[in-house]
Design a protein around this motif. Sequence first.
Motif, PDB file in Angstrom:
ATOM      1  N   PRO A 203      15.665  -3.164   0.851  1.00  0.00           N
ATOM      2  CA  PRO A 203      14.600  -3.085  -0.163  1.00  0.00           C
ATOM      3  C   PRO A 203      13.609  -1.978   0.213  1.00  0.00           C
ATOM      4  O   PRO A 203      12.837  -2.136   1.168  1.00  0.00           O
ATOM      5  N   VAL A 204      13.668  -0.861  -0.514  1.00  0.00           N
ATOM      6  CA  VAL A 204      12.899   0.322  -0.104  1.00  0.00           C
ATOM      7  C   VAL A 204      11.381   0.080  -0.143  1.00  0.00           C
ATOM      8  O   VAL A 204      10.649   0.582   0.706  1.00  0.00           O
ATOM      9  N   TRP A 205      10.916  -0.698  -1.117  1.00  0.00           N
ATOM     10  CA  TRP A 205       9.464  -0.957  -1.203  1.00  0.00           C
ATOM     11  C   TRP A 205       8.996  -1.696   0.047  1.00  0.00           C
ATOM     12  O   TRP A 205       7.989  -1.332   0.671  1.00  0.00           O
ATOM     13  N   GLU A 206       9.739  -2.716   0.438  1.00  0.00           N
ATOM     14  CA  GLU A 206       9.366  -3.518   1.616  1.00  0.00           C
ATOM     15  C   GLU A 206       9.287  -2.625   2.870  1.00  0.00           C
ATOM     16  O   GLU A 206       8.365  -2.743   3.675  1.00  0.00           O
ATOM     17  N   VAL A 207      10.259  -1.725   3.005  1.00  0.00           N
ATOM     18  CA  VAL A 207      10.281  -0.851   4.185  1.00  0.00           C
ATOM     19  C   VAL A 207       9.138   0.160   4.118  1.00  0.00           C
ATOM     20  O   VAL A 207       8.479   0.442   5.121  1.00  0.00           O
ATOM     21  N   ALA A 208       8.854   0.674   2.926  1.00  0.00           N
ATOM     22  CA  ALA A 208       7.763   1.649   2.786  1.00  0.00           C
ATOM     23  C   ALA A 208       6.414   0.983   3.111  1.00  0.00           C
ATOM     24  O   ALA A 208       5.564   1.580   3.780  1.00  0.00           O
ATOM     25  N   VAL A 209       6.243  -0.268   2.667  1.00  0.00           N
ATOM     26  CA  VAL A 209       4.992  -0.981   2.965  1.00  0.00           C
ATOM     27  C   VAL A 209       4.875  -1.173   4.489  1.00  0.00           C
ATOM     28  O   VAL A 209       3.816  -0.951   5.091  1.00  0.00           O
ATOM     29  N   TRP A 210       5.968  -1.544   5.111  1.00  0.00           N
ATOM     30  CA  TRP A 210       5.995  -1.713   6.575  1.00  0.00           C
ATOM     31  C   TRP A 210       5.592  -0.401   7.266  1.00  0.00           C
ATOM     32  O   TRP A 210       4.810  -0.391   8.205  1.00  0.00           O
ATOM     33  N   LEU A 211       6.113   0.726   6.743  1.00  0.00           N
ATOM     34  CA  LEU A 211       5.832   2.028   7.354  1.00  0.00           C
ATOM     35  C   LEU A 211       4.355   2.401   7.183  1.00  0.00           C
ATOM     36  O   LEU A 211       3.735   2.924   8.115  1.00  0.00           O
ATOM     37  N   VAL A 212       3.806   2.111   6.000  1.00  0.00           N
ATOM     38  CA  VAL A 212       2.383   2.409   5.772  1.00  0.00           C
ATOM     39  C   VAL A 212       1.545   1.657   6.803  1.00  0.00           C
ATOM     40  O   VAL A 212       0.624   2.203   7.414  1.00  0.00           O
ATOM     41  N   GLU A 213       1.928   0.399   7.044  1.00  0.00           N
ATOM     42  CA  GLU A 213       1.196  -0.397   8.042  1.00  0.00           C
ATOM     43  C   GLU A 213       1.393   0.178   9.435  1.00  0.00           C
ATOM     44  O   GLU A 213       0.451   0.347  10.199  1.00  0.00           O
TER      45      GLU A 213
END
Length: 280
Positions: A203-213
Amino acid sequence: MEIRWQPGHLVRARRELKPLLSQARWVVEVGDARAPRASRDRLLSEQVPAARRIVVLTHADLADPQATRAWLRALRAAGEEAYAVRAHRPSGLQPLQRRLAPPRARPPAGLRGVRLGTAVTLQRAVVVGLPNVGKSTLINALARRSRARSEARPGTTRGPQWIQASEGLELLDTPGVLAPMGVRGERAYLLAALGMVSDRSFPVWEVAVWLVERLGLPDPALGSAEATLEGMGRGWGLVSRSGAVNTEETALRLLQQFRRGSLGRHTLEEPPRVPAEPGR
Ligand SMILES: Nc1nc2c(ncn2[C@@H]2O[C@H](COP(=O)(O)OP(=O)(O)OP(=O)(O)O)[C@@H](O)[C@H]2O)c(=O)[nH]1
Ligand SMILES: [Mg+2]
């Protein structure tokens, strides 16, 4: 999060790799300097004695230089021979090149200084590692020619291929492999963020949110990492007619920017603490 991404040629490659590992003087185990632990394949490295193994961390140009130095110290303290490189540039590869070069036969004592034909024994190295880590790029840089196909997507090399890198040195390019039981937890986020598995497998959104954090990007004015990412999507104009942010495109844009280094040089895994060597 769990990622199970095993295209057929990866499964085949893993099976074919085992006998190849014993055919070479060196096994070059390629990892990524931005996540040196997660990007290594333990199952693979355990099959090869440390004396025949050389660890090469690619993408050193995109990792935090201080963290890379600390990782190299930690790997060497653990008994690994380790190098960090920018695999897409031949400069800076000389120490690794010298290490892999076949030994030259020394002329007999009485003939020192006489020019003899070059007697080099053929030396072989098998280059292994996770998908998209930079194996083919490294081989091309060592060979100083584009012999192996390399692309910014996992699963490019589909079968093993011997490449003549220099006089007396042959390198085996191999397809990237992943442990067959899948990847879970923190490691799954790391491999997804680095592009070592297909973007369609998580899930790309979940991974992108993780990366932002992970990169400490959340905007305090916006609050959460999700809101920050949405704000980025708006800023990039990735908005549908109804005014909603296109989350998929926004997430992929952020991941691409990170992978390209547009967000700066980052190492996502903390290096283990090892005391600095005196004089370094
Ligand atoms: N900036 C940077 N890019 C790199 C480096 N090494 C590899 N790349 C890029 O990473 C991408 C993947 O490189 P490949 O050499 O195809 O990776 P691979 O390990 O052979 O991948 P598979 O064949 O899919 O297993 C390419 O776009 C390369 O240009 C590096 O040290 N720095
Ligand atoms: Mg390849």
